[in-house]
Scaffold this motif. Structure first.
Motif, PDB file in Angstrom:
ATOM      1  N   VAL A  67      -3.391  -0.977  -4.329  1.00  0.00           N
ATOM      2  CA  VAL A  67      -2.823  -2.162  -4.971  1.00  0.00           C
ATOM      3  C   VAL A  67      -2.704  -1.871  -6.464  1.00  0.00           C
ATOM      4  O   VAL A  67      -1.697  -2.158  -7.096  1.00  0.00           O
ATOM      5  N   LYS A  68      -3.750  -1.279  -7.019  1.00  0.00           N
ATOM      6  CA  LYS A  68      -3.732  -0.765  -8.384  1.00  0.00           C
ATOM      7  C   LYS A  68      -4.311   0.637  -8.314  1.00  0.00           C
ATOM      8  O   LYS A  68      -5.358   0.851  -7.708  1.00  0.00           O
ATOM      9  N   ASP A  69      -3.647   1.582  -8.944  1.00  0.00           N
ATOM     10  CA  ASP A  69      -4.178   2.948  -8.900  1.00  0.00           C
ATOM     11  C   ASP A  69      -5.034   3.281 -10.117  1.00  0.00           C
ATOM     12  O   ASP A  69      -5.641   4.336 -10.194  1.00  0.00           O
ATOM     13  N   ARG A  70      -5.097   2.337 -11.067  1.00  0.00           N
ATOM     14  CA  ARG A  70      -5.971   2.508 -12.224  1.00  0.00           C
ATOM     15  C   ARG A  70      -6.627   1.169 -12.535  1.00  0.00           C
ATOM     16  O   ARG A  70      -5.969   0.132 -12.546  1.00  0.00           O
ATOM     17  N   VAL A  71      -7.926   1.205 -12.764  1.00  0.00           N
ATOM     18  CA  VAL A  71      -8.661   0.002 -13.159  1.00  0.00           C
ATOM     19  C   VAL A  71      -9.647   0.384 -14.262  1.00  0.00           C
ATOM     20  O   VAL A  71      -9.999   1.558 -14.412  1.00  0.00           O
ATOM     21  N   THR A  72     -10.092  -0.606 -15.001  1.00  0.00           N
ATOM     22  CA  THR A  72     -11.105  -0.332 -16.020  1.00  0.00           C
ATOM     23  C   THR A  72     -12.453  -0.149 -15.343  1.00  0.00           C
ATOM     24  O   THR A  72     -12.681  -0.622 -14.222  1.00  0.00           O
ATOM     25  N   GLU A  73     -13.324   0.533 -16.024  1.00  0.00           N
ATOM     26  CA  GLU A  73     -14.648   0.796 -15.475  1.00  0.00           C
ATOM     27  C   GLU A  73     -15.323  -0.519 -15.098  1.00  0.00           C
ATOM     28  O   GLU A  73     -15.284  -1.503 -15.833  1.00  0.00           O
ATOM     29  N   GLY A  74     -15.902  -0.548 -13.899  1.00  0.00           N
ATOM     30  CA  GLY A  74     -16.582  -1.732 -13.390  1.00  0.00           C
ATOM     31  C   GLY A  74     -15.678  -2.650 -12.586  1.00  0.00           C
ATOM     32  O   GLY A  74     -16.155  -3.543 -11.899  1.00  0.00           O
ATOM     33  N   ALA A  75     -14.369  -2.444 -12.642  1.00  0.00           N
ATOM     34  CA  ALA A  75     -13.442  -3.274 -11.868  1.00  0.00           C
ATOM     35  C   ALA A  75     -13.321  -2.736 -10.447  1.00  0.00           C
ATOM     36  O   ALA A  75     -13.642  -1.584 -10.163  1.00  0.00           O
ATOM     37  N   GLN A  76     -12.842  -3.565  -9.563  1.00  0.00           N
ATOM     38  CA  GLN A  76     -12.754  -3.219  -8.143  1.00  0.00           C
ATOM     39  C   GLN A  76     -11.436  -2.511  -7.833  1.00  0.00           C
ATOM     40  O   GLN A  76     -10.368  -2.926  -8.281  1.00  0.00           O
ATOM     41  N   LEU A  77     -11.524  -1.434  -7.070  1.00  0.00           N
ATOM     42  CA  LEU A  77     -10.336  -0.764  -6.551  1.00  0.00           C
ATOM     43  C   LEU A  77      -9.982  -1.407  -5.213  1.00  0.00           C
ATOM     44  O   LEU A  77     -10.863  -1.701  -4.411  1.00  0.00           O
ATOM     45  N   THR A  78      -8.696  -1.614  -4.975  1.00  0.00           N
ATOM     46  CA  THR A  78      -8.258  -2.256  -3.732  1.00  0.00           C
ATOM     47  C   THR A  78      -7.106  -1.471  -3.128  1.00  0.00           C
ATOM     48  O   THR A  78      -6.207  -1.033  -3.849  1.00  0.00           O
ATOM     49  N   TRP A  79      -7.148  -1.300  -1.804  1.00  0.00           N
ATOM     50  CA  TRP A  79      -6.063  -0.658  -1.074  1.00  0.00           C
ATOM     51  C   TRP A  79      -5.455  -1.660  -0.101  1.00  0.00           C
ATOM     52  O   TRP A  79      -6.147  -2.509   0.456  1.00  0.00           O
ATOM     53  N   ARG A  80      -4.165  -1.552   0.115  1.00  0.00           N
ATOM     54  CA  ARG A  80      -3.482  -2.380   1.115  1.00  0.00           C
ATOM     55  C   ARG A  80      -3.212  -1.493   2.333  1.00  0.00           C
ATOM     56  O   ARG A  80      -2.635  -0.420   2.222  1.00  0.00           O
ATOM     57  N   MET A  81      -3.674  -1.968   3.483  1.00  0.00           N
ATOM     58  CA  MET A  81      -3.457  -1.225   4.728  1.00  0.00           C
ATOM     59  C   MET A  81      -2.446  -1.990   5.568  1.00  0.00           C
ATOM     60  O   MET A  81      -2.538  -3.208   5.710  1.00  0.00           O
ATOM     61  N   THR A  82      -1.486  -1.270   6.124  1.00  0.00           N
ATOM     62  CA  THR A  82      -0.447  -1.883   6.943  1.00  0.00           C
ATOM     63  C   THR A  82      -0.292  -1.107   8.240  1.00  0.00           C
ATOM     64  O   THR A  82      -0.617   0.077   8.317  1.00  0.00           O
ATOM     65  N   LEU A  83       0.200  -1.801   9.260  1.00  0.00           N
ATOM     66  CA  LEU A  83       0.544  -1.173  10.530  1.00  0.00           C
ATOM     67  C   LEU A  83       2.051  -1.228  10.703  1.00  0.00           C
ATOM     68  O   LEU A  83       2.692  -2.204  10.295  1.00  0.00           O
ATOM     69  N   SER A  84       2.613  -0.211  11.333  1.00  0.00           N
ATOM     70  CA  SER A  84       4.056  -0.187  11.555  1.00  0.00           C
ATOM     71  C   SER A  84       4.477  -1.258  12.566  1.00  0.00           C
ATOM     72  O   SER A  84       5.638  -1.658  12.589  1.00  0.00           O
ATOM     73  N   GLU A  85       3.544  -1.727  13.378  1.00  0.00           N
ATOM     74  CA  GLU A  85       3.804  -2.809  14.330  1.00  0.00           C
ATOM     75  C   GLU A  85       2.475  -3.415  14.779  1.00  0.00           C
ATOM     76  O   GLU A  85       1.424  -2.840  14.536  1.00  0.00           O
ATOM     77  N   ALA A  86       2.541  -4.563  15.423  1.00  0.00           N
ATOM     78  CA  ALA A  86       1.332  -5.260  15.878  1.00  0.00           C
ATOM     79  C   ALA A  86       0.615  -4.452  16.962  1.00  0.00           C
ATOM     80  O   ALA A  86       1.233  -3.686  17.700  1.00  0.00           O
ATOM     81  N   ALA A  87      -0.700  -4.655  17.052  1.00  0.00           N
ATOM     82  CA  ALA A  87      -1.518  -3.993  18.076  1.00  0.00           C
ATOM     83  C   ALA A  87      -2.425  -5.032  18.722  1.00  0.00           C
ATOM     84  O   ALA A  87      -2.717  -6.065  18.129  1.00  0.00           O
ATOM     85  N   ASP A  88      -2.879  -4.749  19.942  1.00  0.00           N
ATOM     86  CA  ASP A  88      -3.778  -5.646  20.662  1.00  0.00           C
ATOM     87  C   ASP A  88      -5.244  -5.286  20.470  1.00  0.00           C
ATOM     88  O   ASP A  88      -6.113  -5.814  21.154  1.00  0.00           O
ATOM     89  N   THR A  89      -5.539  -4.368  19.581  1.00  0.00           N
ATOM     90  CA  THR A  89      -6.909  -3.951  19.324  1.00  0.00           C
ATOM     91  C   THR A  89      -7.035  -3.537  17.859  1.00  0.00           C
ATOM     92  O   THR A  89      -6.023  -3.372  17.181  1.00  0.00           O
ATOM     93  N   GLU A  90      -8.259  -3.380  17.391  1.00  0.00           N
ATOM     94  CA  GLU A  90      -8.432  -2.926  16.023  1.00  0.00           C
ATOM     95  C   GLU A  90      -7.988  -1.465  15.904  1.00  0.00           C
ATOM     96  O   GLU A  90      -8.040  -0.708  16.862  1.00  0.00           O
ATOM     97  N   ILE A  91      -7.545  -1.104  14.734  1.00  0.00           N
ATOM     98  CA  ILE A  91      -7.093   0.251  14.457  1.00  0.00           C
ATOM     99  C   ILE A  91      -7.953   0.800  13.321  1.00  0.00           C
ATOM    100  O   ILE A  91      -8.119   0.151  12.290  1.00  0.00           O
ATOM    101  N   MET A  92      -8.504   1.959  13.529  1.00  0.00           N
ATOM    102  CA  MET A  92      -9.310   2.599  12.497  1.00  0.00           C
ATOM    103  C   MET A  92      -8.395   3.494  11.663  1.00  0.00           C
ATOM    104  O   MET A  92      -7.559   4.203  12.210  1.00  0.00           O
ATOM    105  N   ALA A  93      -8.549   3.460  10.366  1.00  0.00           N
ATOM    106  CA  ALA A  93      -7.773   4.325   9.484  1.00  0.00           C
ATOM    107  C   ALA A  93      -8.723   5.264   8.774  1.00  0.00           C
ATOM    108  O   ALA A  93      -9.757   4.844   8.268  1.00  0.00           O
TER     109      ALA A  93
END
Length: 122
Positions: A67-93
Motif C-alpha cells: 500500500v505504501k512502499d516507504r514509511v517513517t520509522e515506527g510506522a506500519q507497513l501494509t500490503w494489499r493481497m488480491t485473488l484473481s477470482e473468488a475461492a471457496d476456501t482460504e488461500i495461503m500466500a
C-alpha cells in the motif's frame, strides 16, 4: 442423514447415491463418508467407506502489492493481497523479504518482539 436399508440374502453390496453440487471455484476436495452397522441377521465386514469429490478448479492467482512502499520509522507497513477470482476456501500466500539494495536495512531489533514471535516463532 441416516436410513435403514435391507440387504438381500447372499448380497454383499448396496448402492448409496451421493449428490455433489459443482461450481467453478477453487475449494477443498469434498469427502462423502458412509458408515454402516448391522441391525439384525447380518454381519458387517467393513463398517466405513465413501467417495471423495476431487476439486478440479485451478487455484486463483494471488497478488501482493505494498500500500505504501516507504514509511517513517515506527510506522506500519501494509500490503494489499488480491485473488484473481473468488475461492471457496482460504488461500495461503507466500512471499519473501528481499535484501536491501539501498537505504537503511531493517533489523529484527527494529520490529515489535511480539510480532516476530507470532509470525516467525522467534
Amino acid at each position: 442423514m441416516s436410513r435403514v436399508v435391507t440387504v438381500r440374502h447372499g448380497s454383499n453390496a448396496i448402492d448409496l447415491p451421493v449428490t455433489v453440487k459443482g461450481n467453478t471455484r477453487y475449494g477443498y476436495d469434498l469427502p462423502h463418508d458412509a458408515f454402516v452397522k448391522a441391525v439384525r441377521g447380518v454381519a458387517v465386514g467393513s463398517h466405513r467407506g465413501g467417495v471423495t469429490a476431487l476439486n478440479d478448479d485451478p487455484m486463483p492467482k494471488v497478488g501482493v502489492t505494498p500500500v505504501k512502499d516507504r514509511v517513517t520509522e515506527g510506522a506500519q507497513l501494509t500490503w494489499r493481497m488480491t485473488l484473481s477470482e473468488a475461492a471457496d476456501t482460504e488461500i495461503m500466500a507466500e512471499f519473501a523479504f528481499q535484501p536491501v539494495t539501498g537505504g537503511v536495512e531493517l533489523f529484527t531489533l527494529d520490529v515489535d518482539p511480539r510480532w516476530l514471535e507470532e509470525n516467525f516463532g522467534e
